[in-house]
Design an enzyme around this catalytic site. Sequence first.
Site, mmCIF file in Angstrom:
data_model
loop_
_atom_site.group_PDB
_atom_site.id
_atom_site.type_symbol
_atom_site.label_atom_id
_atom_site.label_comp_id
_atom_site.label_asym_id
_atom_site.label_seq_id
_atom_site.Cartn_x
_atom_site.Cartn_y
_atom_site.Cartn_z
ATOM 1 N N SER A 143 0.902 -1.147 0.028
ATOM 2 C CA SER A 143 0.068 -0.007 0.021
ATOM 3 C C SER A 143 0.837 1.275 0.104
ATOM 4 C CB SER A 143 -0.804 0.150 1.264
ATOM 5 O OG SER A 143 -1.358 1.219 1.658
ATOM 6 N N TYR A 156 -3.862 -0.916 9.841
ATOM 7 C CA TYR A 156 -3.493 -0.887 8.522
ATOM 8 C C TYR A 156 -1.987 -0.631 8.002
ATOM 9 C CZ TYR A 156 -4.454 -0.808 3.421
ATOM 10 O OH TYR A 156 -4.506 -1.024 1.995
HETATM 11 P P1 NAP Z 1 -11.724 -4.942 -1.481
HETATM 12 O O1 NAP Z 1 -12.639 -4.640 -2.784
HETATM 13 O O2 NAP Z 1 -12.364 -4.214 -0.040
HETATM 14 O O3 NAP Z 1 -11.348 -6.392 -1.367
HETATM 15 C C1 NAP Z 1 -10.880 -7.059 -0.210
HETATM 16 C C2 NAP Z 1 -10.739 -8.651 -0.634
HETATM 17 O O4 NAP Z 1 -10.072 -9.240 0.636
HETATM 18 C C3 NAP Z 1 -12.187 -9.160 -0.775
HETATM 19 O O5 NAP Z 1 -11.901 -10.047 -1.733
HETATM 20 C C4 NAP Z 1 -12.200 -9.754 0.643
HETATM 21 O O6 NAP Z 1 -13.431 -10.895 0.417
HETATM 22 C C5 NAP Z 1 -10.837 -10.263 0.959
HETATM 23 N N1 NAP Z 1 -10.968 -10.586 2.394
HETATM 24 C C6 NAP Z 1 -10.931 -9.744 3.346
HETATM 25 N N2 NAP Z 1 -11.082 -10.181 4.674
HETATM 26 C C7 NAP Z 1 -10.792 -11.349 4.178
HETATM 27 C C8 NAP Z 1 -10.914 -12.518 5.329
HETATM 28 N N3 NAP Z 1 -10.901 -12.475 6.571
HETATM 29 N N4 NAP Z 1 -10.789 -13.813 4.591
HETATM 30 C C9 NAP Z 1 -10.796 -14.083 3.383
HETATM 31 N N5 NAP Z 1 -10.753 -12.835 2.359
HETATM 32 C C10 NAP Z 1 -10.882 -11.683 3.094
HETATM 33 O O7 NAP Z 1 -10.444 -4.245 -1.521
HETATM 34 P P2 NAP Z 1 -9.295 -4.020 -2.638
HETATM 35 O O8 NAP Z 1 -9.208 -2.505 -2.930
HETATM 36 O O9 NAP Z 1 -9.426 -5.095 -3.657
HETATM 37 O O10 NAP Z 1 -7.994 -4.724 -1.722
HETATM 38 C C11 NAP Z 1 -7.240 -5.668 -1.962
HETATM 39 C C12 NAP Z 1 -5.939 -5.240 -1.463
HETATM 40 O O11 NAP Z 1 -5.171 -4.397 -1.973
HETATM 41 C C13 NAP Z 1 -6.048 -5.397 0.032
HETATM 42 O O12 NAP Z 1 -4.954 -6.003 0.705
HETATM 43 C C14 NAP Z 1 -5.923 -3.863 0.201
HETATM 44 O O13 NAP Z 1 -5.504 -3.387 1.243
HETATM 45 C C15 NAP Z 1 -4.990 -3.536 -0.948
HETATM 46 N N6 NAP Z 1 -4.876 -1.999 -1.307
HETATM 47 C C16 NAP Z 1 -5.931 -1.489 -1.836
HETATM 48 C C17 NAP Z 1 -5.836 -0.045 -2.125
HETATM 49 C C18 NAP Z 1 -6.945 0.666 -2.906
HETATM 50 O O14 NAP Z 1 -6.824 1.842 -2.887
HETATM 51 N N7 NAP Z 1 -8.232 -0.015 -3.132
HETATM 52 C C19 NAP Z 1 -4.559 0.604 -2.006
HETATM 53 C C20 NAP Z 1 -3.574 0.071 -1.494
HETATM 54 C C21 NAP Z 1 -3.578 -1.534 -1.336
HETATM 55 P P3 NAP Z 1 -14.671 -10.947 1.062
HETATM 56 O O15 NAP Z 1 -15.578 -9.730 0.317
HETATM 57 O O16 NAP Z 1 -15.260 -12.265 0.730
HETATM 58 O O17 NAP Z 1 -14.553 -10.388 2.471
#
Ligand code: NAP
Length: 251
Positions: A143, A156
């Site tokens: 991140s 986080y």
């Molecule tokens: P998202 O749409 O909220 O997706 C999060 C994913 O993680 C979902 O598939 C969710 O599955 C899964 N997850 C969460 N808790 C879980 C658990 N206890 N067991 C199994 N699966 C779990 O967010 P995203 O933006 O795609 O995030 C993906 C990654 O990128 C994360 O690590 C996030 O921190 C990182 N990231 C995102 C951004 C951004 O701007 N979006 C920036 C930097 C880093 P469920 O829906 O089934 O819970």
Amino acid sequence: MVLDMFDLSGKVAVVTGSNTGLGQGISKAFVEAGAKVIGVSRSDSTETQEMLGKDNFKYVKADLSSLEPIDGIIKTAVEEFGRLDILVNNAGIIKREDSIDFSVENWDLVMNVNCRTLFFLSQAAARQFVKQGGGGKIISIASMLSYQGGIRVPSYTASKSAVKGLTMTLSNEWAKYGINVNAIAPGYMATNNTQALREDPDRSSAILERIPAGRWGTPDDLMGAAIFLASKASDYVNGFTLAVDGGWLGR
Ligand code: NAP
């Protein structure tokens, strides 16, 4: 042909957080590059499976806040597709609360999914790579808060700073097995993770103004970096966290 270096035909990947957002985009990129994917999420990854086809994408429903599902995930990859070549540690959560009031529950929830399980799933994948021979690829999703402090997100920030550190330490130990451990640090991407920020007009415009590219990123923006770090093209890239951020860190 140099483009053959990016081909993932015959490769098998586990992608956590595969039902939505960045994990869904990475799963799509891998299948389009020729790989088979086992997705992992708490909810069903039916939308991703419909998009990619049952022959290319299967999923395990598991809660990664505990270590219990890890062995089953590796076993499913081997049983369904015969091997494991790539792990993407993408599942992650964020909890927002003033640090002065931050709860133990919100600390543990975030650290367990984003850091503890990420380490032990990486360890299980590395053991499978060593058992198979021929190396493997581990890509963790870091991140901007692997580099910066953030506001109201102490667990986080701690977890994502740990992802960057673990990426380096694991690559130091596992490069000798032909395992490349790297990370991708996405900037501000339009997914569920940032919904609260995007719905707050003040935070949203402050963030947009600071992104040199002038827009939020999308899951498609991560595809090139994910394919690169999963493929032969990155065989001599170890322990690096690659920002895909529209220029955010350069400001
Ligand atoms: P998202 O749409 O909220 O997706 C999060 C994913 O993680 C979902 O598939 C969710 O599955 C899964 N997850 C969460 N808790 C879980 C658990 N206890 N067991 C199994 N699966 C779990 O967010 P995203 O933006 O795609 O995030 C993906 C990654 O990128 C994360 O690590 C996030 O921190 C990182 N990231 C995102 C951004 C951004 O701007 N979006 C920036 C930097 C880093 P469920 O829906 O089934 O819970």
